[in-house]
Design a protein around this motif. Structure first.
Motif, mmCIF file in Angstrom:
data_model
loop_
_atom_site.group_PDB
_atom_site.id
_atom_site.type_symbol
_atom_site.label_atom_id
_atom_site.label_comp_id
_atom_site.label_asym_id
_atom_site.label_seq_id
_atom_site.Cartn_x
_atom_site.Cartn_y
_atom_site.Cartn_z
ATOM 1 N N ASP A 11 0.860 -1.178 0.000
ATOM 2 C CA ASP A 11 0.000 0.000 0.000
ATOM 3 C C ASP A 11 0.901 1.234 0.000
ATOM 4 O OD1 ASP A 11 -1.739 2.074 0.444
ATOM 5 O OD2 ASP A 11 -2.751 1.155 2.153
ATOM 6 N N LEU A 12 1.063 1.854 -1.151
ATOM 7 C CA LEU A 12 1.988 2.984 -1.291
ATOM 8 C C LEU A 12 1.530 4.219 -0.523
ATOM 9 C CD1 LEU A 12 2.818 2.661 -5.095
ATOM 10 C CD2 LEU A 12 4.195 1.868 -3.153
ATOM 11 N N THR A 13 0.252 4.301 -0.205
ATOM 12 C CA THR A 13 -0.232 5.460 0.559
ATOM 13 C C THR A 13 0.325 5.461 1.971
ATOM 14 O OG1 THR A 13 -2.239 4.382 1.402
ATOM 15 C CG2 THR A 13 -2.385 5.431 -0.762
ATOM 16 N N THR A 14 0.889 4.328 2.412
ATOM 17 C CA THR A 14 1.428 4.239 3.779
ATOM 18 C C THR A 14 2.931 4.509 3.817
ATOM 19 O OG1 THR A 14 1.863 1.840 3.665
ATOM 20 C CG2 THR A 14 -0.336 2.540 4.366
ATOM 21 N N PRO A 32 -2.224 3.583 -6.131
ATOM 22 C CA PRO A 32 -2.001 3.428 -4.683
ATOM 23 C C PRO A 32 -1.350 2.112 -4.263
ATOM 24 C CG PRO A 32 -4.304 3.032 -5.197
ATOM 25 C CD PRO A 32 -3.658 3.505 -6.476
ATOM 26 N N VAL A 33 -1.251 1.144 -5.190
ATOM 27 C CA VAL A 33 -0.743 -0.181 -4.814
ATOM 28 C C VAL A 33 0.387 -0.614 -5.746
ATOM 29 C CG1 VAL A 33 -1.324 -2.642 -4.610
ATOM 30 C CG2 VAL A 33 -2.949 -0.899 -3.835
ATOM 31 N N ALA A 34 1.411 -1.211 -5.161
ATOM 32 C CA ALA A 34 2.481 -1.863 -5.922
ATOM 33 C C ALA A 34 2.430 -3.351 -5.615
ATOM 34 C CB ALA A 34 3.841 -1.291 -5.546
ATOM 35 N N THR A 35 2.811 -4.180 -6.573
ATOM 36 C CA THR A 35 2.809 -5.624 -6.347
ATOM 37 C C THR A 35 4.121 -6.236 -6.818
ATOM 38 O OG1 THR A 35 1.784 -6.113 -8.493
ATOM 39 C CG2 THR A 35 0.305 -5.796 -6.608
ATOM 40 N N GLY A 88 11.386 -11.769 -10.173
ATOM 41 C CA GLY A 88 9.967 -11.492 -10.211
ATOM 42 C C GLY A 88 9.645 -10.233 -10.976
ATOM 43 N N VAL A 89 8.365 -9.923 -11.015
ATOM 44 C CA VAL A 89 7.878 -8.725 -11.707
ATOM 45 C C VAL A 89 7.338 -7.750 -10.666
ATOM 46 C CG1 VAL A 89 6.208 -7.820 -13.348
ATOM 47 C CG2 VAL A 89 7.338 -10.003 -13.802
ATOM 48 N N LEU A 90 7.910 -6.559 -10.649
ATOM 49 C CA LEU A 90 7.442 -5.490 -9.766
ATOM 50 C C LEU A 90 6.572 -4.546 -10.581
ATOM 51 C CD1 LEU A 90 7.507 -3.959 -7.053
ATOM 52 C CD2 LEU A 90 9.570 -2.785 -7.882
ATOM 53 N N THR A 91 5.322 -4.403 -10.160
ATOM 54 C CA THR A 91 4.387 -3.493 -10.834
ATOM 55 C C THR A 91 4.245 -2.228 -10.005
ATOM 56 O OG1 THR A 91 3.172 -5.361 -11.768
ATOM 57 C CG2 THR A 91 2.067 -3.236 -11.756
ATOM 58 N N LEU A 92 4.550 -1.091 -10.633
ATOM 59 C CA LEU A 92 4.574 0.192 -9.932
ATOM 60 C C LEU A 92 4.167 1.282 -10.912
ATOM 61 C CD1 LEU A 92 5.487 1.450 -7.164
ATOM 62 C CD2 LEU A 92 7.769 1.635 -8.146
ATOM 63 N N ARG A 93 3.237 2.129 -10.503
ATOM 64 C CA ARG A 93 2.754 3.210 -11.380
ATOM 65 C C ARG A 93 2.230 2.660 -12.711
ATOM 66 N NH1 ARG A 93 4.819 8.776 -10.934
ATOM 67 N NH2 ARG A 93 4.945 8.688 -13.203
#
Length: 200
Positions: free
Chosen positions: A91-94, A118-121, A139-144
């Motif tokens: 949770d990127l908002t945190t 708001p979320v990265a995985t 792995g695969v990092l999903t961001l923006r």
């Protein structure tokens, strides 16, 4: 033999049978349900995960921070470690740092853009054992809204119903469109994650 049947046999009037049954009953009590095996699915809950990051600053102290809400699952296969899997949601908002101005900047559209993303995985694609309880996890990092491959080093310890883990690695923020402040603020975001997982 169930523990109840072992106990009943232990009360038998035959001395030899009684002794053997009593030993069986005591061993059954002492043996943990998941003795020696880490194979299984472990849930990751925010309260048990400490996710920290650092970014080097040219000529100054690094920017330090973390995320308060990280969750997911670890699926371990001790017989075939390459089949183990990791799925994590952040949770990127945190996001937080010691400086409110920097925290606000990280949440802005120039960086994480939490209003729209708001979320990265992170989802693992390959696990390779390095030595003992350490593994390299691709792995695969999903961001923006962007997906990029990244690599982490994971160390896991535990028995029975819980595991503890430590993760190190990082990603290059410019690959996700977060190039503000380069080169004063380094491109690489270093990650240091520690936590516990509970068997589901």
């Amino acid at each position: 033999m169930s523990r109840f049947n072992s106990l009943r046999a232990a009360l038998s009037p035959r001395p030899v049978a009684r002794a053997l049954a009593l030993l069986s009953f005591l061993f059954a009590l002492a043996a943990p349900v998941h003795a020696g095996s880490l194979t299984g699915t472990y849930s990751l809950v925010p309260a048990q995960i400490d996710t920290g990051f650092s970014v080097r600053v040219l000529g100054g102290k690094p920017v330090l921070g973390g995320f308060k809400n990280v969750s997911g699952k670890i699926i371990l296969n001790e017989a075939a470690p390459e089949k183990s899997r990791v799925n994590v949601k952040v949770d990127l908002t945190t996001v937080h740092t010691p400086n409110d101005r920097i925290t606000g900047f990280l949440k802005s559209s120039a960086m994480f853009d939490v209003a729209n993303h708001p979320v990265a995985t992170f989802q693992s694609t390959r696990v390779r054992v390095l030595s003992g309880n350490a593994a390299e996890v691709d792995g695969v990092l999903t961001l923006r809204g962007k997906q990029q491959r990244t690599k982490l080093t994971v160390t896991i310890n535990g028995t029975g119903n819980a595991v503890s883990f430590e993760v190190s690695g990082g990603f290059f923020r410019s690959r996700y469109g977060m190039d503000a402040g380069l080169p004063l603020y380094a491109d690489k975001v270093n990650l240091n994650i520690k936590g516990k997982g509970r068997r589901s």
